[in-house]
Design a protein around this motif. Sequence first.
Motif, short mmCIF file in Angstrom:
data_model
loop_
_atom_site.label_atom_id
_atom_site.label_comp_id
_atom_site.label_asym_id
_atom_site.label_seq_id
_atom_site.Cartn_x
_atom_site.Cartn_y
_atom_site.Cartn_z
N UNK A 111 0.82 -1.22 0.00
CA UNK A 111 0.00 0.00 0.00
C UNK A 111 0.85 1.27 0.00
N UNK A 112 2.02 1.23 0.62
CA UNK A 112 2.84 2.44 0.70
C UNK A 112 3.39 2.82 -0.67
N UNK A 113 3.50 1.81 -1.57
CA UNK A 113 4.03 2.08 -2.91
C UNK A 113 2.93 2.26 -3.96
N UNK A 114 1.68 2.26 -3.52
CA UNK A 114 0.57 2.45 -4.45
C UNK A 114 0.40 3.94 -4.72
N UNK A 115 0.93 4.40 -5.84
CA UNK A 115 0.94 5.84 -6.15
C UNK A 115 -0.47 6.39 -6.34
N UNK A 116 -1.39 5.51 -6.76
CA UNK A 116 -2.77 6.00 -6.94
C UNK A 116 -3.38 6.34 -5.58
N UNK A 117 -3.05 5.57 -4.55
CA UNK A 117 -3.52 5.88 -3.20
C UNK A 117 -2.84 7.13 -2.66
N UNK A 118 -1.54 7.20 -2.86
CA UNK A 118 -0.80 8.35 -2.34
C UNK A 118 -1.25 9.65 -3.00
N UNK A 119 -1.56 9.59 -4.29
CA UNK A 119 -1.92 10.82 -5.01
C UNK A 119 -3.21 11.43 -4.51
N UNK A 120 -4.10 10.62 -3.91
CA UNK A 120 -5.34 11.17 -3.39
C UNK A 120 -5.38 11.16 -1.86
#
Length: 658
Positions: free
Chosen positions: A471-480
């Motif tokens: 999850x920490x490397x999921x850029x789609x999650x981080x971007x939002x």
Amino acid sequence: MKVYRPEIDGLRAISVIAVILYHAEFTLAGHTLLEGGYIGVDVFFVISGFLISQILLTEIEATGRIDYLKFYTRRARRILPALFAVVFATMPFAYYLLLPSELLDYANSIGSSLLFGSNIYFYFTTAQYGEPDTLLKPFLHTWSLSVEEQFYIGFPLLLLITRRYLKSKFLPCVLLMATLSFVFCVLTVRYDQQQAFYSPFTRAWELLAGTLLAYYEVRRGRARPRPLLAAAGLVLVVGSLILFRKDTVHPGLLTVIPVIGTCLVLAFASHKDVAGRLLASRPAALTGIVSYSLYLWHYPVFAFARLTSLDFNNGDKVLAVAATALVAVVSFVAIEKPIRYTRRNRAFWIYLSSSVVTITAAVVSAVTMAGFPQRLDQVYPPVAQTNEGRLESTFQSLNSNIRADKSVIFIIGDSYARNWSVALNNYVDADRYEVVAISYLNCKVEIKDDIVKAPSSDSRYDQYCIPFEKYINDKSLLSRTKAIFLASHRPFEYEANPFRFELLSWMKSHSDDAKIFIFGNYFQLDRLHSCLGLMFQTKSDASACLRLATYPPTNQPLAQLPFFPSDLAFNYVDIIKLHCDYDKEKCLTSSGGVPFMTDWNHLTAEFLTTLIGDILEKRTADLQSSGLLNFLVLPHARQSDRTASSQPNAGPTSFASP
């Protein structure tokens, strides 16, 4: 004819005194005395290897065979009666003082000790030897007995094999095995110090060092006493005890120093030279004679003393040492010596077999009954325990259904992340945000090439590290991501996981300008005590834990703490100040029968849910400026949503039940 050598008992005396002082942890001007006292066990290993090998080699040279029944009977007489006495004496204390999980561990440690495998058991179940938690395990010290017992099993077999199949190859075989053991030890300690400490394969070279010396003496006779070499050996042993530290890599290359020192004393000391006279003096020799009883008794005495003392200070330690000496002498005079030398074999075997049966029955009962958890009912009701366990178990499912059309709130942290995530999830504005809850507990986190790597330090922690890395490397999650909540043990002081603030900065750089919130800790005890343990021992509620809490200090500027991230923009949520302004008389200690913590520092999920709700309800104005209320809803609004969701045709709620 075997000649008694009092200087060997004197060497034993130095070893056992060193071990006792090491485990007592006396302090002077803030410094722990004799941090290298653990070397005493290595000295014991060399002495044991020397004496046992000497007995067996002499017998096989004289008769061409080994009387295994006679050998193991002698070992049983030497080891088991005193050990059984300690087991029987500690059982009542264990039942009345240890929590169910601790009693279960106690029972398992006794069972593994009877099976000559407590070193293996503790390797898989215990923190690093010497850590505060390990000081409360009454039978942890039996790991060294198991290593010696494994040697007693393996070495006679080596003798038999070399005598029958490899004639005249005994010395090369021992040299080869000692070399391989030493190399394995040096290599293993680099990546798994725990294994190097407990493994018989990494310790065998120390015992075999004594074997090599015994082989020389049996074949060529004892070397001529050399006062200078004996004195040098004693200096090496005592110097190691004094100069080695807790952070000294051990066992390893440096362990050669006390091992060589011990061999020099065994080989060249005599009661006619200075070193020999010191070791053979009556006080030293008598202490060495009782050394086995002293070793057996000291650890459980210290463990139970620590459990019942809220401040195990130097005065308490002196009393514990005195109590150890007293019970050890009584045990030696009344049990160890009479049984060891009795000619009444039938009485011995009756005592031995009945003790084994009784202890086995007690161990099986404790394990079968899971440590007799009903003992806790008076201070921690079963319904409350069940509810808390159910709440804590929901952590693993928090990320099971992350929707792509909502902004994200990340909740991250160490072991604190579990219960904080469960509690905070109850108040997150679920209409606007999705929660992603992850823990880096025992993950080796590294940020490289814009990727976070987080392999676990042990496979037991894959359940945290694998989802964390995912999850920490999921850029789609981080971007939002709109907010990042950090729940960490003493976030600005804790030496472990120093990457946490670098990680926050990295996450923020990939987010939609997320706000960072760092949550402070609640009251904590000294690490040697657990709240539930205090409640159980005193038969009181968790208010006893709050009264005795030693953390946090009330006047401690955050910016002066060692890991304060001055270059990171964040909001600090001081939960104690917001909840009760550091006034213990006004602070909550339980919720729904669940104490605010059961160990020494982790807040329970039930209590956290109530605590956060209390803060949100009462300190709304204080939280407005931090922006926290942009992400959380107030308890009454949360209750309204839950009530609405229970009406006919109402949509499903996304809040977890507390």
